[in-house]
Scaffold this motif. Structure first.
Motif, PDB file in Angstrom:
ATOM      1  N   MET A   1       0.820  -1.212   0.000  1.00 53.70           N
ATOM      2  CA  MET A   1       0.000   0.000   0.000  1.00 53.70           C
ATOM      3  C   MET A   1       0.855   1.263   0.000  1.00 53.70           C
ATOM      4  O   MET A   1       0.536   2.238  -0.683  1.00 53.70           O
ATOM      5  CB  MET A   1      -0.963  -0.004   1.190  1.00 53.70           C
ATOM      6  CG  MET A   1      -2.075  -1.017   1.055  1.00 53.70           C
ATOM      7  SD  MET A   1      -3.027  -0.826  -0.469  1.00 53.70           S
ATOM      8  CE  MET A   1      -3.723   0.798  -0.219  1.00 53.70           C
ATOM      9  N   VAL A   2       1.940   1.261   0.771  1.00 55.16           N
ATOM     10  CA  VAL A   2       2.832   2.425   0.777  1.00 55.16           C
ATOM     11  C   VAL A   2       3.434   2.622  -0.613  1.00 55.16           C
ATOM     12  O   VAL A   2       3.443   3.737  -1.146  1.00 55.16           O
ATOM     13  CB  VAL A   2       3.927   2.289   1.856  1.00 55.16           C
ATOM     14  CG1 VAL A   2       5.019   3.318   1.656  1.00 55.16           C
ATOM     15  CG2 VAL A   2       3.318   2.416   3.248  1.00 55.16           C
ATOM     16  N   LEU A   3       3.925   1.558  -1.209  1.00 54.10           N
ATOM     17  CA  LEU A   3       4.504   1.658  -2.551  1.00 54.10           C
ATOM     18  C   LEU A   3       3.471   2.135  -3.570  1.00 54.10           C
ATOM     19  O   LEU A   3       3.766   3.005  -4.402  1.00 54.10           O
ATOM     20  CB  LEU A   3       5.097   0.319  -2.977  1.00 54.10           C
ATOM     21  CG  LEU A   3       6.330  -0.145  -2.208  1.00 54.10           C
ATOM     22  CD1 LEU A   3       6.721  -1.559  -2.630  1.00 54.10           C
ATOM     23  CD2 LEU A   3       7.484   0.819  -2.396  1.00 54.10           C
ATOM     24  N   ALA A   4       2.271   1.593  -3.509  1.00 52.40           N
ATOM     25  CA  ALA A   4       1.225   1.974  -4.465  1.00 52.40           C
ATOM     26  C   ALA A   4       0.830   3.441  -4.311  1.00 52.40           C
ATOM     27  O   ALA A   4       0.727   4.172  -5.305  1.00 52.40           O
ATOM     28  CB  ALA A   4       0.008   1.071  -4.293  1.00 52.40           C
ATOM     29  N   THR A   5       0.622   3.878  -3.082  1.00 48.90           N
ATOM     30  CA  THR A   5       0.177   5.257  -2.877  1.00 48.90           C
ATOM     31  C   THR A   5       1.295   6.266  -3.136  1.00 48.90           C
ATOM     32  O   THR A   5       1.038   7.343  -3.676  1.00 48.90           O
ATOM     33  CB  THR A   5      -0.404   5.461  -1.465  1.00 48.90           C
ATOM     34  OG1 THR A   5       0.556   5.049  -0.489  1.00 48.90           O
ATOM     35  CG2 THR A   5      -1.699   4.677  -1.283  1.00 48.90           C
ATOM     36  N   VAL A   6       2.517   5.923  -2.795  1.00 46.23           N
ATOM     37  CA  VAL A   6       3.631   6.836  -3.075  1.00 46.23           C
ATOM     38  C   VAL A   6       3.837   6.970  -4.585  1.00 46.23           C
ATOM     39  O   VAL A   6       4.043   8.075  -5.097  1.00 46.23           O
ATOM     40  CB  VAL A   6       4.924   6.372  -2.359  1.00 46.23           C
ATOM     41  CG1 VAL A   6       6.143   7.104  -2.889  1.00 46.23           C
ATOM     42  CG2 VAL A   6       4.798   6.594  -0.855  1.00 46.23           C
ATOM     43  N   MET A   7       3.760   5.854  -5.310  1.00 49.08           N
ATOM     44  CA  MET A   7       3.909   5.920  -6.767  1.00 49.08           C
ATOM     45  C   MET A   7       2.758   6.704  -7.400  1.00 49.08           C
ATOM     46  O   MET A   7       2.972   7.523  -8.294  1.00 49.08           O
ATOM     47  CB  MET A   7       3.991   4.518  -7.365  1.00 49.08           C
ATOM     48  CG  MET A   7       5.265   3.784  -7.018  1.00 49.08           C
ATOM     49  SD  MET A   7       6.769   4.685  -7.490  1.00 49.08           S
ATOM     50  CE  MET A   7       6.596   4.722  -9.260  1.00 49.08           C
ATOM     51  N   LEU A   8       1.539   6.472  -6.924  1.00 49.91           N
ATOM     52  CA  LEU A   8       0.396   7.234  -7.425  1.00 49.91           C
ATOM     53  C   LEU A   8       0.590   8.726  -7.181  1.00 49.91           C
ATOM     54  O   LEU A   8       0.373   9.551  -8.071  1.00 49.91           O
ATOM     55  CB  LEU A   8      -0.896   6.747  -6.757  1.00 49.91           C
ATOM     56  CG  LEU A   8      -2.147   7.568  -7.050  1.00 49.91           C
ATOM     57  CD1 LEU A   8      -2.554   7.418  -8.507  1.00 49.91           C
ATOM     58  CD2 LEU A   8      -3.280   7.150  -6.141  1.00 49.91           C
ATOM     59  N   HIS A   9       1.038   9.062  -5.991  1.00 46.59           N
ATOM     60  CA  HIS A   9       1.253  10.462  -5.645  1.00 46.59           C
ATOM     61  C   HIS A   9       2.387  11.066  -6.472  1.00 46.59           C
ATOM     62  O   HIS A   9       2.288  12.200  -6.944  1.00 46.59           O
ATOM     63  CB  HIS A   9       1.545  10.579  -4.141  1.00 46.59           C
ATOM     64  CG  HIS A   9       1.011  11.827  -3.540  1.00 46.59           C
ATOM     65  ND1 HIS A   9      -0.326  12.026  -3.292  1.00 46.59           N
ATOM     66  CD2 HIS A   9       1.629  12.964  -3.154  1.00 46.59           C
ATOM     67  CE1 HIS A   9      -0.499  13.210  -2.770  1.00 46.59           C
ATOM     68  NE2 HIS A   9       0.677  13.805  -2.684  1.00 46.59           N
TER      69      HIS A   9
END
Length: 142
Positions: free
Chosen positions: A14-22
Motif C-alpha cells: 500500500m505504501v509503494l502503491a500510494t507513493v507511486m500514485l502520488h
C-alpha cells in the motif's frame, strides 16, 4: 505470526502503491504547469488535483480494509461499524489524515496497517503541501 507478516506485506504494498500514485500525479501536474505560462487559477487546479489524489489513496486503503475485515479478533474494525464500504472509507480517511476519532478502531493486526496508513498519509499530505507552496512561491508574485 502469519498475520503480522501478512499485514506487513500489505502495508508495504500500500505504501509503494500510494507513493507511486502520488509521485505520478505530482509529476504530471508539474509538467502541466510548465506548459501554462500565466494562469492565475493554477493553484486551484493544484489543490483540486491533489485532493483527488488523496481521495483515491484513501479509497485504496478503504478497499484493503473492506477485504481484510473478517469480523473476528484477528483482523477487523471494531466500534459502530455495519460492514459497509462507507464505514471502511470513513475509517480510512480518519487514519490517513491522522484524525483518529475513535468511534471506529482497528482490531488485531489490522492495527499495523492503520498505523502505517497514518504515517503514509502524513507524509503524502506534507508532500502535497510542499508542492503547493513551491508552486505559489515560483508563480505568485505579490
Amino acid at each position: 505470526m502469519y498475520e503480522v507478516v501478512y499485514a506487513s506485506v500489505v502495508s508495504l504494498i500500500m505504501v509503494l502503491a500510494t507513493v507511486m500514485l502520488h509521485y505520478w500525479t505530482l509529476a504530471s501536474l508539474s509538467g502541466l504547469l510548465k506548459r501554462w505560462k500565466s494562469f492565475r487559477g493554477e493553484i486551484l487546479v493544484v489543490v483540486i488535483v491533489m485532493f483527488a489524489a488523496h481521495m483515491v489513496e484513501i479509497t485504496l486503503y478503504a478497499w484493503v480494509y473492506l477485504l481484510l475485515d473478517v469480523g473476528d479478533t484477528a483482523m477487523s474494525i471494531g466500534g459502530a461499524v455495519n460492514g459497509s464500504f462507507l464505514d471502511h472509507l470513513y475509517f480510512s480517511a480518519a487514519c490517513y489524515t491522522s484524525l483518529g476519532l475513535g468511534d471506529l478502531f482497528p482490531v488485531g493486526t489490522l492495527r499495523l496497517i492503520a498505523g502505517v496508513e497514518a504515517l503514509n498519509g502524513l507524509i503524502l499530505i506534507t508532500w502535497s503541501a510542499s508542492f503547493a507552496f513551491l508552486v505559489m512561491q515560483r508563480r505568485w508574485r505579490f
